[in-house]
Design a protein around this motif. Structure first.
Motif, PDB file in Angstrom:
ATOM      1  N   VAL A 265       5.620 -14.920   7.706  1.00 27.05           N
ATOM      2  CA  VAL A 265       6.090 -13.731   8.427  1.00 27.05           C
ATOM      3  C   VAL A 265       7.372 -14.058   9.182  1.00 27.05           C
ATOM      4  O   VAL A 265       8.311 -13.258   9.202  1.00 27.05           O
ATOM      5  N   PHE A 266       7.430 -15.244   9.785  1.00 24.92           N
ATOM      6  CA  PHE A 266       8.646 -15.646  10.500  1.00 24.92           C
ATOM      7  C   PHE A 266       9.840 -15.669   9.549  1.00 24.92           C
ATOM      8  O   PHE A 266      10.894 -15.098   9.840  1.00 24.92           O
ATOM      9  N   ALA A 267       9.690 -16.310   8.401  1.00 22.51           N
ATOM     10  CA  ALA A 267      10.785 -16.393   7.431  1.00 22.51           C
ATOM     11  C   ALA A 267      11.123 -15.015   6.868  1.00 22.51           C
ATOM     12  O   ALA A 267      12.289 -14.723   6.579  1.00 22.51           O
TER      13      ALA A 267
ATOM     14  N   ALA B 227      12.410 -20.744   2.425  1.00 26.66           N
ATOM     15  CA  ALA B 227      12.350 -21.077   3.855  1.00 26.66           C
ATOM     16  C   ALA B 227      10.905 -21.162   4.332  1.00 26.66           C
ATOM     17  O   ALA B 227      10.545 -22.064   5.100  1.00 26.66           O
ATOM     18  N   ALA B 228      10.060 -20.254   3.869  1.00 24.98           N
ATOM     19  CA  ALA B 228       8.643 -20.280   4.258  1.00 24.98           C
ATOM     20  C   ALA B 228       7.961 -21.539   3.736  1.00 24.98           C
ATOM     21  O   ALA B 228       7.158 -22.157   4.449  1.00 24.98           O
TER      22      ALA B 228
ATOM     23  N   VAL C 188       0.006 -18.868   0.929  1.00 28.03           N
ATOM     24  CA  VAL C 188      -0.038 -17.800   1.927  1.00 28.03           C
ATOM     25  C   VAL C 188       1.314 -17.665   2.627  1.00 28.03           C
ATOM     26  O   VAL C 188       1.729 -16.558   2.964  1.00 28.03           O
ATOM     27  N   ALA C 189       2.017 -18.776   2.805  1.00 29.90           N
ATOM     28  CA  ALA C 189       3.352 -18.722   3.407  1.00 29.90           C
ATOM     29  C   ALA C 189       4.299 -17.913   2.527  1.00 29.90           C
ATOM     30  O   ALA C 189       5.057 -17.078   3.020  1.00 29.90           O
ATOM     31  N   ALA C 190       4.234 -18.149   1.229  1.00 30.68           N
ATOM     32  CA  ALA C 190       5.086 -17.388   0.305  1.00 30.68           C
ATOM     33  C   ALA C 190       4.715 -15.909   0.339  1.00 30.68           C
ATOM     34  O   ALA C 190       5.591 -15.044   0.345  1.00 30.68           O
TER      35      ALA C 190
END
Length: 164
Positions: A48-50, A62-63, A76-78
């Motif tokens: 979410v930040f990225a 970046a994530a 999950v980051a992607a």
């Protein structure tokens, strides 16, 4: 003679729409992740930040890079970067820009007449000013979005796994 029309309608009503099937697949993938709930929540938070930054095409990268030091789930980051997509780009970045202006205490001072009579150097200066304001807003909104998504994701994963 069989009634083909009623048979085809009966067949169509038994099938799930493709979007329901896709959501079910994602839900089952979430259930089967081997990561801990905290790792999944950290992955969501860095995603979410990225996703709050206007680095189109590089948000997922970046994530993934951020998921390594934060020990978050990379899948999950992607997926967390999907918070920004073609339908949400304009509202998210307009909001981030407004937040950046508020944090920096600045207002857009560029008038239309200045834009018409501007030199190339003026355009470059305004671009840097706008970029700085936008990125400050993105960092602020991204931080708070990551914090909220971490706790919400942690709660959700724990709840889903507890039900299982």
């Amino acid at each position: 003679m069989p009634n083909f029309q009623s048979q085809s309608i009966l067949t169509l009503t038994r099938r799930d729409p493709s979007w329901k099937r896709g959501l079910r697949y994602l839900y089952l993938r979430l259930l089967r992740l081997q990561s801990s709930p905290k790792e999944i929540a950290r992955g969501l938070a860095v995603g979410v930040f990225a996703g709050c930054f206007p680095i189109f095409g590089f948000q997922t990268l970046a994530a993934l890079v951020l998921a390594v030091p934060f020990r978050g789930n990379k899948l999950v980051a992607a997926a967390g970067t999907w918070v920004s997509n073609p339908f949400t780009y304009v509202p998210i970045y307009a909001f981030n820009y407004q937040v950046g202006e508020w944090l920096l205490g600045s207002q857009s001072s560029i008038a239309t007449t200045e834009l018409v009579a501007a030199t190339w150097q003026s355009w470059m200066q305004w671009g840097m000013e706008v970029s700085r304001t936008l990125f400050v807003g993105c960092a602020f909104v991204g931080f708070w979005g990551a914090l909220v998504s971490y706790f919400l994701g942690l709660w959700l994963v724990q709840r889903i796994r507890h039900r299982r």
